[in-house]
Design a protein around this motif. Structure first.
Motif, PDB file in Angstrom:
ATOM      1  N   ALA A  65       0.867  -1.444   0.333  1.00 37.79           N
ATOM      2  CA  ALA A  65       0.244   0.005   0.017  1.00 37.79           C
ATOM      3  C   ALA A  65       1.202   0.662  -0.107  1.00 37.79           C
ATOM      4  O   ALA A  65       0.511   2.571  -0.905  1.00 37.79           O
ATOM      5  CB  ALA A  65      -1.203  -0.324   1.233  1.00 37.79           C
ATOM      6  N   PRO A  66       1.959   1.363   0.534  1.00 31.62           N
ATOM      7  CA  PRO A  66       2.396   2.428   1.125  1.00 31.62           C
ATOM      8  C   PRO A  66       2.928   3.090  -0.607  1.00 31.62           C
ATOM      9  O   PRO A  66       3.180   4.246  -0.491  1.00 31.62           O
ATOM     10  CB  PRO A  66       3.942   2.525   1.994  1.00 31.62           C
ATOM     11  CG  PRO A  66       3.684   1.502   2.869  1.00 31.62           C
ATOM     12  CD  PRO A  66       3.207   0.207   2.077  1.00 31.62           C
TER      13      PRO A  66
ATOM     14  N   GLN B 150      -1.717  -6.656  -2.837  1.00 33.89           N
ATOM     15  CA  GLN B 150      -2.616  -4.895  -1.849  1.00 33.89           C
ATOM     16  C   GLN B 150      -4.219  -5.563  -1.943  1.00 33.89           C
ATOM     17  O   GLN B 150      -5.161  -6.088  -1.002  1.00 33.89           O
ATOM     18  CB  GLN B 150      -2.573  -3.711  -2.103  1.00 33.89           C
ATOM     19  CG  GLN B 150      -3.246  -3.244  -1.697  1.00 33.89           C
ATOM     20  CD  GLN B 150      -2.809  -2.902  -0.643  1.00 33.89           C
ATOM     21  OE1 GLN B 150      -2.019  -3.224   0.456  1.00 33.89           O
ATOM     22  NE2 GLN B 150      -4.394  -2.718   0.467  1.00 33.89           N
TER      23      GLN B 150
ATOM     24  N   TRP C 120      -6.199   7.881  -3.599  1.00 32.07           N
ATOM     25  CA  TRP C 120      -5.421   7.279  -2.645  1.00 32.07           C
ATOM     26  C   TRP C 120      -4.957   7.375  -1.644  1.00 32.07           C
ATOM     27  O   TRP C 120      -4.738   6.918  -0.586  1.00 32.07           O
ATOM     28  CB  TRP C 120      -4.191   5.827  -4.033  1.00 32.07           C
ATOM     29  CG  TRP C 120      -3.591   4.838  -3.794  1.00 32.07           C
ATOM     30  CD1 TRP C 120      -2.230   4.999  -2.787  1.00 32.07           C
ATOM     31  CD2 TRP C 120      -4.446   2.901  -2.603  1.00 32.07           C
ATOM     32  NE1 TRP C 120      -2.429   3.719  -1.438  1.00 32.07           N
ATOM     33  CE2 TRP C 120      -3.617   3.254  -1.919  1.00 32.07           C
ATOM     34  CE3 TRP C 120      -5.049   2.708  -3.652  1.00 32.07           C
ATOM     35  CZ2 TRP C 120      -3.768   1.198  -1.866  1.00 32.07           C
ATOM     36  CZ3 TRP C 120      -5.944   1.662  -3.473  1.00 32.07           C
ATOM     37  CH2 TRP C 120      -4.824   0.637  -2.513  1.00 32.07           C
TER      38      TRP C 120
ATOM     39  N   SER D 270      -7.133   8.350   1.095  1.00 34.05           N
ATOM     40  CA  SER D 270      -7.697   6.932   1.576  1.00 34.05           C
ATOM     41  C   SER D 270      -6.535   6.535   2.684  1.00 34.05           C
ATOM     42  O   SER D 270      -6.821   5.981   3.603  1.00 34.05           O
ATOM     43  CB  SER D 270      -8.261   5.570   0.768  1.00 34.05           C
ATOM     44  OG  SER D 270      -6.677   5.076   0.001  1.00 34.05           O
ATOM     45  N   ARG D 271      -5.698   7.094   2.325  1.00 32.29           N
ATOM     46  CA  ARG D 271      -4.522   6.672   3.144  1.00 32.29           C
ATOM     47  C   ARG D 271      -3.944   6.808   4.277  1.00 32.29           C
ATOM     48  O   ARG D 271      -4.141   6.353   5.281  1.00 32.29           O
ATOM     49  CB  ARG D 271      -2.915   6.276   2.412  1.00 32.29           C
ATOM     50  CG  ARG D 271      -3.223   4.754   1.210  1.00 32.29           C
ATOM     51  CD  ARG D 271      -2.354   3.393   1.881  1.00 32.29           C
ATOM     52  NE  ARG D 271      -0.640   4.102   2.658  1.00 32.29           N
ATOM     53  CZ  ARG D 271      -0.089   3.507   3.272  1.00 32.29           C
ATOM     54  NH1 ARG D 271      -1.131   2.683   4.451  1.00 32.29           N
ATOM     55  NH2 ARG D 271       1.410   3.346   4.203  1.00 32.29           N
ATOM     56  N   TRP D 272      -4.458   8.342   3.802  1.00 28.90           N
ATOM     57  CA  TRP D 272      -4.044   9.457   4.853  1.00 28.90           C
ATOM     58  C   TRP D 272      -5.645   9.129   6.073  1.00 28.90           C
ATOM     59  O   TRP D 272      -5.056   8.883   7.732  1.00 28.90           O
ATOM     60  CB  TRP D 272      -4.087  11.090   4.833  1.00 28.90           C
ATOM     61  CG  TRP D 272      -4.248  11.529   5.460  1.00 28.90           C
ATOM     62  CD1 TRP D 272      -3.301  11.969   6.252  1.00 28.90           C
ATOM     63  CD2 TRP D 272      -4.724  12.737   6.529  1.00 28.90           C
ATOM     64  NE1 TRP D 272      -3.268  12.985   7.433  1.00 28.90           N
ATOM     65  CE2 TRP D 272      -4.829  13.490   6.934  1.00 28.90           C
ATOM     66  CE3 TRP D 272      -6.532  13.146   6.239  1.00 28.90           C
ATOM     67  CZ2 TRP D 272      -5.660  14.589   8.074  1.00 28.90           C
ATOM     68  CZ3 TRP D 272      -7.114  13.534   6.727  1.00 28.90           C
ATOM     69  CH2 TRP D 272      -6.967  14.420   7.796  1.00 28.90           C
TER      70      TRP D 272
ATOM     71  N   LYS E   6      -4.713   5.558   8.269  1.00 28.39           N
ATOM     72  CA  LYS E   6      -3.457   6.360   9.463  1.00 28.39           C
ATOM     73  C   LYS E   6      -4.176   6.884  10.498  1.00 28.39           C
ATOM     74  O   LYS E   6      -4.011   6.171  11.750  1.00 28.39           O
ATOM     75  CB  LYS E   6      -2.332   6.990   8.500  1.00 28.39           C
ATOM     76  CG  LYS E   6      -1.334   5.712   7.975  1.00 28.39           C
ATOM     77  CD  LYS E   6      -0.302   6.269   7.446  1.00 28.39           C
ATOM     78  CE  LYS E   6       0.080   5.496   6.879  1.00 28.39           C
ATOM     79  NZ  LYS E   6       1.693   5.780   6.345  1.00 28.39           N
TER      80      LYS E   6
ATOM     81  N   ARG F 293      -3.401  -0.551   4.795  1.00 24.19           N
ATOM     82  CA  ARG F 293      -4.451   0.778   4.404  1.00 24.19           C
ATOM     83  C   ARG F 293      -5.006   1.630   5.860  1.00 24.19           C
ATOM     84  O   ARG F 293      -4.694  -0.009   6.788  1.00 24.19           O
ATOM     85  CB  ARG F 293      -5.566   0.359   3.593  1.00 24.19           C
ATOM     86  CG  ARG F 293      -4.378   0.087   1.908  1.00 24.19           C
ATOM     87  CD  ARG F 293      -5.770   0.107   1.326  1.00 24.19           C
ATOM     88  NE  ARG F 293      -6.804   1.089   0.266  1.00 24.19           N
ATOM     89  CZ  ARG F 293      -7.880   1.567   0.890  1.00 24.19           C
ATOM     90  NH1 ARG F 293      -8.462   0.724  -0.393  1.00 24.19           N
ATOM     91  NH2 ARG F 293      -8.337   2.422   0.081  1.00 24.19           N
TER      92      ARG F 293
END
Length: 477
Positions: free
Chosen positions: A339-340, A393, A452, A455-457, A460, A477
């Motif tokens: 994901a990263p 992923q 993307w 959504s990751r931010w 987290k 994720r």
């Protein structure tokens, strides 16, 4: 031929272990039973695909068609690929692995010499439709076997090996095919594109390995959303066979007891289709974005510059970086998670597409050609890396129980994106210019990257608010 390919894979496995991090105590994924033949059939199938991906549109353009007609050829190719993928499970049940793979090789390779009879758009499109059916079979069976023959702990490396078998023929043949067509003749390319027929003998060892891999998998897997290799070979299947999956379920030998997928109360059975769609949405949208770019590049690069050498260099850079990144990033995905790196690679791809758009404005001067090659390099990095990362992923986000659905969704996303990119770029280029085509692709890819990253931010931020003892998402994720 089968023994020769096995020897090549054994030699490759010994060298590649040093790069990918496989240790001497763990056998290379290249040497897993059935993998050499599976990778060989994949490479031969993609060789035929790679030769005609840029040349079939060039053939109809040479016959007087416009860019839209050229885009339709590859668009229909990929549409029929997607349709075939939805029925591969049924073919595996009725025909078994051996004859399904053989059918795919014949449908993909046999029609290619017929191109010599006509360059009319309708006829070439019809041939593309038949080839697409064969290509769909080859691709689904390839990724299904990879997921079945190699355990999840080394899946990133297995996907990387499969990716190399997919990308190496494209690296070698996509750049040289237009050059052959222009300098020697289209007849040579159409003759060479029948090479998938050589994959037919490799279907036998693949079928035997998959049958031996799952000796205890049987009727108890029905309804699990998986297809066992043994049942596929003998004509039995779980529900997922209906949807043309590329993955095969884990055997009961890999778990402490017999598989009981329908046992009440199991968390696996409580996941509904909506939750699965949400888990797959991010990776598949990223895949659609970058494969749309790839479809445009593979279809129209021969038309961007009249100099065959420039076209050759641009395509070598694109396919070479894609091959290396798709293979090499597998170890990273195993160590750090997939994901990263997805959002950064989408931004790299968007920058490359923007450079190509600027290059089309700059004409055929040295600066413009430099921008074209630089853009191809950036898009190749993103195109190769994201193919691996989005698949890994998707498996991580959806869970092992949904591997068949993941495989179908990923393959449909890949091929639909490729066809959509070719068709959309051709339509925009016909009405405006190639500059507008690549600009639209660049903006679209960048927007997906922003989505993307956002959504990751949010994920987290939400994970940081959980209590210390709360479970966290392991997919990154």
């Amino acid at each position: 031929m089968t023994r020769l390919w096995h020897s090549i894979c054994r030699m490759l496995g010994g060298r590649i272990n040093e790069v990918t991090g496989d240790t001497e105590g763990a056998p290379s994924v290249w040497r897993a039973p059935g993998m050499p033949a599976l990778l060989g059939s994949t490479a031969l199938g993609f060789a035929g695909f790679a030769l005609l991906m840029p040349v079939a549109p060039l053939w109809v353009l040479d016959g007087g068609a416009d860019e839209l007609g050229a885009g339709v050829v590859n668009g229909v190719l990929m549409l029929c690929t997607v349709l075939a993928q939805l029925f591969v499970g049924r073919a595996l049940r009725r025909l078994g692995w051996r004859w399904t793979l053989t059918l795919g090789a014949c449908l993909l390779g046999a029609p290619t010499p017929v191109h010599l009879l006509t360059d009319e758009v309708w006829a070439v499109t019809l041939l593309a439709a038949v080839r697409g059916l064969g290509f769909g079979i080859i691709t689904v069976c390839g990724a299904t076997g990879v997921a079945a023959l190699v355990e999840p702990a080394r899946r990133g490396r297995a996907v990387g090996a499969y990716g190399l078998a997919v990308a190496a023929p494209q690296f070698l043949l996509v750049p040289v095919a237009p050059w052959f067509a222009e300098r020697i003749g289209f007849w040579l390319v159409f003759a060479l594109a029948a090479v998938p027929l050589l994959a037919a003998p490799l279907a036998v060892p693949v079928a035997h390995a998959l049958r031996a891999e799952r000796p205890s998998a049987g009727p108890e897997l029905r309804g699990s959303g998986r297809v066992s290799a043994e049942s596929a070979e003998s004509g039995e299947s779980g529900e997922s066979g209906e949807s043309g999956d590329r993955t095969v379920g884990e055997a009961s030998a890999e778990s402490p007891g017999p598989a009981r997928p329908t046992e009440p109360g199991r968390p696996v059975e409580r996941r509904d289709a909506a939750a699965l769609r949400r888990a797959l949405a991010g990776p598949i949208v990223a895949l659609l974005a970058i494969t749309s770019a790839g479809g445009a590049v593979l279809t129209f690069t021969p038309s961007l510059d009249p100099d065959p050498t420039t076209v050759y260099v641009a395509l070598v850079v694109f396919t070479g970086t894609a091959a290396l990144c798709r293979w090499g990033i597998g170890g990273y995905a195993d160590r750090r998670g997939a994901a990263p790196a997805i959002a950064p690679l989408l931004f790299v791809g968007a920058a490359g597409l923007a450079a190509i758009a600027v290059a089309t404005v700059s004409g055929h001067r040295p600066a413009g050609r430099f921008l074209l090659v630089a853009g191809m390099l950036a898009v190749g990095v993103a195109y190769g890396g994201l193919q691996n990362l989005t698949l890994v992923q998707s498996f991580a986000a959806a869970g092992e129980h949904a591997r068949s659905t993941v495989s179908t969704a990923w393959n449909v996303g890949f091929d639909a994106g490729t066809g959509l990119g070719a068709l959309a770029a051709g339509a925009v280029a016909t009405s405006t210019s190639y500059t507008a085509s690549y600009a639209v692709l660049a903006v679209t890819t960048a927007l997906v990257g922003l989505g993307w990253a956002g959504s990751r931010w949010r994920a987290k931020r939400g994970a940081g608010r959980l209590p210390a003892d709360s479970p966290r998402e392991s997919s990154g994720r």
